[in-house]
Design an enzyme around this catalytic site. Structure first.
Site, PDB file in Angstrom:
ATOM      1  CB  THR A 178       2.878 -20.238  47.449  1.00 54.46           C
ATOM      2  OG1 THR A 178       2.180 -21.484  47.337  1.00 54.46           O
ATOM      3  CG2 THR A 178       2.174 -19.362  48.452  1.00 54.46           C
ATOM      4  CB  SER A 183      -0.069 -27.824  37.606  1.00 54.63           C
ATOM      5  OG  SER A 183      -1.052 -26.829  37.362  1.00 54.63           O
ATOM      6  CG  ASP A 222       3.146 -37.124  42.531  1.00 54.00           C
ATOM      7  OD1 ASP A 222       3.542 -38.141  43.128  1.00 54.00           O
ATOM      8  OD2 ASP A 222       2.571 -36.186  43.105  1.00 54.00           O
ATOM      9  CG  ASP A 273       4.424 -29.050  39.147  1.00 55.44           C
ATOM     10  OD1 ASP A 273       5.165 -29.905  39.671  1.00 55.44           O
ATOM     11  OD2 ASP A 273       3.903 -28.108  39.780  1.00 55.44           O
TER      12      ASP A 273
HETATM   13 ZN   LIG Z   1       4.810 -30.160  43.867  1.00 51.51          ZN
END
Ligand SMILES: [Zn+2]
Length: 349
Positions: A269, A50, A105, A83
């Site tokens: 997670t 990310s 995104d 990501d």
């Molecule tokens: Zn995501």
């Protein structure tokens, strides 16, 4: 093996009818855990970072760690994926760094919080697709908005606020030419996804199936798809943690997704929980210990176990040796001459 195009990895997954886990990394131990799990199960793999991870680890460290993985495990196809890129610039910098795949995104504005309009999403995603495909790099887009926040990214709120509309998904795929499409079906980022075991009222597998019917050849992506198993929550809480009770996406629902066009499943997670539980256990049981290896080794092993389990459940296990990597230059040629199609097959309603 050189890093491979995520497009090739997902095309192969579609041929084989399986899904590929995309696991987030921030440090060396997480990369090692994923690669050992991939070796153990002979799985192709997507390693993703990310924006938060790139900041935490620094780009050069991250890139060289993943490069080391590709040298140490020559038999494993690895795609390196950005990501939740929030802007054209983020995706461009990832591509220039050596990532073989990016997610644009555009469902959120560049602040990573405010939902964008459909037209804004199409425009920025199309721009990334043009830049990326020219260089042989894969693009994942997102239509609809996921719930929750992770790494400071996300609109917050419930996963039910912006469920993907199948007609919009079709138009988005046609107008952007993305290789993979993330859809919102009620899942959220982070540990707190559902307040009870999810049923069809909160986890919209029917929407996923409807989108797959309209876009039968488009690689669908499930985000926020950790299963948040109770045993991992329990270990954290048993050794002093204070997690509130929560439910993730059951593996059988992900498997239903895989039977309906899902090729990439994002998991973060569960690995975070496994690592934290293992570290807590060592420090709780042996408070005299202070060598980081005493808790990082069990932490790495705990994550490896979760990743290997997911690889088996998603069906990617055993497929590492199915194909030879196509060079990124060759992939770029494929986009140019049209042999790698970016025009989705659209079925009638
Ligand atoms: Zn995501």
């Amino acid at each position: 093996m050189p890093l491979v195009s995520m497009r090739q990895l997902l095309d192969e997954a579609a041929k084989g009818g399986y899904g590929v886990g995309a696991f987030n990394v921030n440090d060396m131990e997480q990369i090692q855990a994923i690669m050992e799990a991939a070796k153990e199960t002979q799985s192709p793999v997507i390693i993703q970072a990310s924006r938060g991870a790139r900041q935490f680890a620094q780009d050069r460290y991250l890139f060289h760690l993943i490069l080391a993985a590709s040298e140490l495990y020559p038999e494993i196809p690895i795609a390196m994926h950005q990501d939740h890129g929030n802007s054209f610039e983020t995706c461009k910098s990832a591509i220039e760094l050596g990532f073989t795949s990016v997610m644009m995104d555009g469902s959120l504005k560049a602040d990573g919080k405010t939902p964008s309009t459909f037209e804004e999403n199409v425009e920025v995603t199309r721009k990334v697709v043009d830049f990326a495909h020219e260089r042989g790099i894969t693009v994942e887009g997102e239509i609809g908005v996921l719930g929750g926040v992770e790494d400071g990214h996300g609109a917050g709120g419930s996963g039910l606020d912006h469920i993907t509309d199948p007609d919009q998904a079709v138009e988005f795929a046609e107008r952007t030419g993305v290789d993979a499409l993330a859809i919102a079906i009620g899942t959220s980022h982070g540990a707190y996804k559902f307040t009870k075991k999810p049923d069809g009222s909160v986890l919209k597998m029917d929407v996923l199936i409807a989108i797959h019917k309209r876009l039968p050849n488009t690689h669908l992506v499930m985000h926020g798809s950790s299963s948040v198993p109770k045993d991992l929550q329990d270990i954290v809480n048993q050794y002093g943690g204070k997690l509130k009770e929560t439910w993730g996406v059951p593996v059988e629902e992900i498997q239903l997704g895989i039977r309906n066009g899902v090729r990439k499943i994002n998991v973060d997670t569960d690995n975070r929980l496994a690592i934290t539980g293992a570290i807590r256990k060592v420090l709780w049981e042996s408070p005299e210990k202070f060598d980081p290896r005493d808790y990082m080794k069990p932490a790495r092993e705990a994550m490896q176990k979760v990743v290997a389990q997911r690889m088996t459940q998603f069906g990617q296990a055993g497929h590492a040796g199915d194909y030879k990597p196509v060079s990124i230059e060759q992939i770029a040629k494929g986009y140019k001459d049209g042999s790698l199609t970016t025009r989705p097959l659209v079925a009638a309603k």
